[in-house]
Design a protein around this motif. Structure first.
Motif, PDB file in Angstrom:
ATOM      1  N   SER A 138       1.189   8.888  -4.826  1.00 22.35           N
ATOM      2  CA  SER A 138      -0.241   9.172  -4.889  1.00 22.35           C
ATOM      3  C   SER A 138      -0.559  10.610  -5.250  1.00 22.35           C
ATOM      4  O   SER A 138      -1.617  10.887  -5.795  1.00 22.35           O
ATOM      5  CB  SER A 138      -0.912   8.811  -3.557  1.00 22.35           C
ATOM      6  OG  SER A 138      -0.409   9.610  -2.512  1.00 22.35           O
ATOM      7  N   PRO A 179      -5.063   2.858   6.131  1.00 23.79           N
ATOM      8  CA  PRO A 179      -3.774   3.311   6.657  1.00 23.79           C
ATOM      9  C   PRO A 179      -2.783   2.178   6.776  1.00 23.79           C
ATOM     10  O   PRO A 179      -3.149   1.024   6.970  1.00 23.79           O
ATOM     11  CB  PRO A 179      -4.146   3.873   8.022  1.00 23.79           C
ATOM     12  CG  PRO A 179      -5.377   3.121   8.422  1.00 23.79           C
ATOM     13  CD  PRO A 179      -6.110   2.840   7.172  1.00 23.79           C
ATOM     14  N   THR A 180      -1.521   2.531   6.664  1.00 19.35           N
ATOM     15  CA  THR A 180      -0.478   1.537   6.866  1.00 19.35           C
ATOM     16  C   THR A 180      -0.018   1.566   8.298  1.00 19.35           C
ATOM     17  O   THR A 180      -0.216   2.513   9.021  1.00 19.35           O
ATOM     18  CB  THR A 180       0.727   1.864   5.949  1.00 19.35           C
ATOM     19  OG1 THR A 180       1.248   3.119   6.329  1.00 19.35           O
ATOM     20  CG2 THR A 180       0.338   1.882   4.497  1.00 19.35           C
ATOM     21  N   VAL A 184      -8.662   4.951   1.402  1.00 20.24           N
ATOM     22  CA  VAL A 184      -7.390   4.243   1.439  1.00 20.24           C
ATOM     23  C   VAL A 184      -7.118   3.799   2.853  1.00 20.24           C
ATOM     24  O   VAL A 184      -7.233   4.574   3.785  1.00 20.24           O
ATOM     25  CB  VAL A 184      -6.251   5.159   0.956  1.00 20.24           C
ATOM     26  CG1 VAL A 184      -4.942   4.415   0.963  1.00 20.24           C
ATOM     27  CG2 VAL A 184      -6.555   5.662  -0.452  1.00 20.24           C
ATOM     28  N   GLU A 217       1.119   4.367  -2.507  1.00 20.11           N
ATOM     29  CA  GLU A 217       0.874   5.685  -1.934  1.00 20.11           C
ATOM     30  C   GLU A 217       1.994   6.671  -2.186  1.00 20.11           C
ATOM     31  O   GLU A 217       1.762   7.876  -2.295  1.00 20.11           O
ATOM     32  CB  GLU A 217       0.640   5.506  -0.432  1.00 20.11           C
ATOM     33  CG  GLU A 217       0.479   6.798   0.349  1.00 20.11           C
ATOM     34  CD  GLU A 217       1.835   7.383   0.702  1.00 20.11           C
ATOM     35  OE1 GLU A 217       1.961   8.615   0.645  1.00 20.11           O
ATOM     36  OE2 GLU A 217       2.747   6.616   1.001  1.00 20.11           O
ATOM     37  N   HIS A 231      -3.465   8.790   0.660  1.00 24.81           N
ATOM     38  CA  HIS A 231      -3.055   8.035   1.826  1.00 24.81           C
ATOM     39  C   HIS A 231      -2.653   8.977   2.954  1.00 24.81           C
ATOM     40  O   HIS A 231      -2.114  10.066   2.719  1.00 24.81           O
ATOM     41  CB  HIS A 231      -1.888   7.112   1.466  1.00 24.81           C
ATOM     42  CG  HIS A 231      -1.630   6.065   2.505  1.00 24.81           C
ATOM     43  ND1 HIS A 231      -0.848   6.296   3.604  1.00 24.81           N
ATOM     44  CD2 HIS A 231      -2.069   4.790   2.604  1.00 24.81           C
ATOM     45  CE1 HIS A 231      -0.793   5.200   4.342  1.00 24.81           C
ATOM     46  NE2 HIS A 231      -1.531   4.271   3.762  1.00 24.81           N
ATOM     47  N   VAL A 250       0.842  -1.203   0.000  1.00 24.64           N
ATOM     48  CA  VAL A 250       0.000   0.000   0.000  1.00 24.64           C
ATOM     49  C   VAL A 250       0.870   1.243   0.000  1.00 24.64           C
ATOM     50  O   VAL A 250       0.617   2.218  -0.708  1.00 24.64           O
ATOM     51  CB  VAL A 250      -0.943   0.001   1.216  1.00 24.64           C
ATOM     52  CG1 VAL A 250      -1.747   1.288   1.259  1.00 24.64           C
ATOM     53  CG2 VAL A 250      -1.878  -1.198   1.154  1.00 24.64           C
TER      54      VAL A 250
END
Length: 410
Positions: A219, A407-408, A405, A216, A340, A212
């Motif tokens: 992005s 979150p990481t 999106v 991102e 993101h 991800v």
């Protein structure tokens, strides 16, 4: 009661503690550009030099804000904000000293650049905190949170310029500039002290086990962000052309003092509409609401071309002013849902820079249009901006299919 939406938001642990100082500091930010113009004019006696320094300040802010936001996203608000505030305070102090010493216009312009490059972007940081606070389980409340942000911003830009202009008119332009910097720094320091609500910092470089983040990392080059920048550019053109055109209209009708109350009416209308917009939960998707709000703004700008008196102008700006806050809320909602969180502050700052660029360009373009065609020429620029915004919204309906999106992890 509907206002419970706002009470619930502000009762969220940590919310009021960051929202209130950010709002307080934004009054200072809103004062700074106007304060610099008054400060330089008080010493040089010419608006040419004052406009040059104020323009350099605005351009430096538009270019510097995304760079500061990049550092904020990478290292966190609580680490980046204090040195930025210190740099801003020193830059403003340097500019005041240069003005007092009678420095040449070119040197004053450099001082304006230094002050603008480190303006604390409290609005973007506050919006990013709302997104982090509500992202998990309370995303439906984000429009109300961004409506609060819109109301705070509108109030700041209503109160700030009036306050600094009043001090300048009373013969205290230095006090206005110093007060602006003091409010910005004080609000920013209190905001920086709120560690619990700050979004977690994330490194720019993605890790191999985080696909991800790989997506991102680029992005901000995505089509949705380009579209949102175009929308913010259009709203900036509207802002810049509106200020020039309203002033020109008032002068042309022999009532130059009418410009201030007309713009105040527009601002108050925006305050009310922003507050009301955030009171309800909208079932219609934001991307669908966007063309409708743009159409309302376009209708208002077309009506501007028909008014024949300051009173009529005051009535029409109620409509144009009311259309702005929903648009700004929708821009924020769409931004947080397509960008993101690792680059969210940067995204908000770039969109603000696009709006500032549009406003600066429109001031020059609408000025020429007014000289060539009278106030109607300036209002034609506002109508063109509203039409461009609406057209972009319609074209982007498919592009803005918002899927939040995820979150990481850190």
């Amino acid at each position: 009661m509907p206002s419970a939406n706002y009470r619930a938001l502000l009762r969220t642990p940590g919310a009021a503690a960051f929202f209130l100082p950010a709002s307080f500091g934004r009054v200072g930010v809103a004062m700074t550009g106007t304060g610099i113009v008054w400060l330089v004019h008080s010493r040089t006696g010419t608006f040419t030099s004052a406009g040059l320094v104020g323009g350099c300040f605005a351009v430096a802010e538009a270019l510097g804000a995304p760079q500061v936001a990049r550092l904020v996203d990478r290292f966190g608000q609580t680490r980046v904000l204090p040195p930025v505030l210190l740099a801003h305070a020193l830059a403003v102090a340097l500019l005041v000293t240069l003005v007092a010493a009678g420095a040449p216009a070119a040197v004053l312009a450099l001082g304006g650049v230094l002050a603008g490059a480190c303006v604390p972007q409290l609005g973007a940081m506050s919006a990013a905190r709302w997104a982090a606070l509500l992202r998990t389980g309370r995303a439906a409340e984000l429009p109300s949170a961004f409506a609060l942000e819109s109301v705070s911003n509108e109030a700041g830009y209503l109160l700030g310029p009036v306050l600094v202009s009043s001090l300048a008119a009373a013969g205290r332009p230095v006090a206005g500039t110093v007060l602006a910097a003091s409010l910005s720094v004080a609000g920013g320091l209190v905001l920086a002290a709120q560690h619990g609500s700050a979004p977690p910092p994330m490194a720019d470089g993605p890790t191999n086990d985080d696909p991800v983040a790989v997506r991102e990392d680029r992005s901000l080059l995505r089509g949705e962000v380009v579209l949102l920048m175009g929308l913010n550019l259009a709203i900036g053109v509207f802002f810049g052309a509106m200020q020039v055109s309203v002033t020109a209209f008032s002068v042309a009708h022999g009532a130059p003092g009418a410009a201030t109350p007309v713009l105040a009416v527009s601002g108050c209308s925006g305050l009310l509409s922003g507050w009301l917009y955030g009171l309800r939960r909208w079932r219609t998707a934001p991307r669908v609401q966007l063309p409708a709000a743009g159409g309302a703004l376009m209708l208002g700008t077309l009506l501007l071309l028909t008014v024949g008196s300051p009173l009529g102008l005051g009535l029409v700006v109620v409509l144009t002013g009311a259309a702005i806050p929903p648009l700004l809320v929708l821009f924020s909602v769409l931004t947080q849902s397509t960008v993101h969180q690792a680059v969210l502050t940067r995204a908000f700052s770039w969109l603000g820079a696009a709006s500032a660029a549009g406003s600066a360009a429109a001031a020059a373009v609408s000025g020429r249009a007014v000289d060539a065609f009278g106030p109607a020429g300036g209002f034609a620029v506002t109508a063109a901006a509203a039409a461009a915004l609406t057209l972009q919204s319609l074209v982007g309906l498919r592009l803005l299919r918002t899927t939040e999106v995820q979150p990481t992890g850190n």
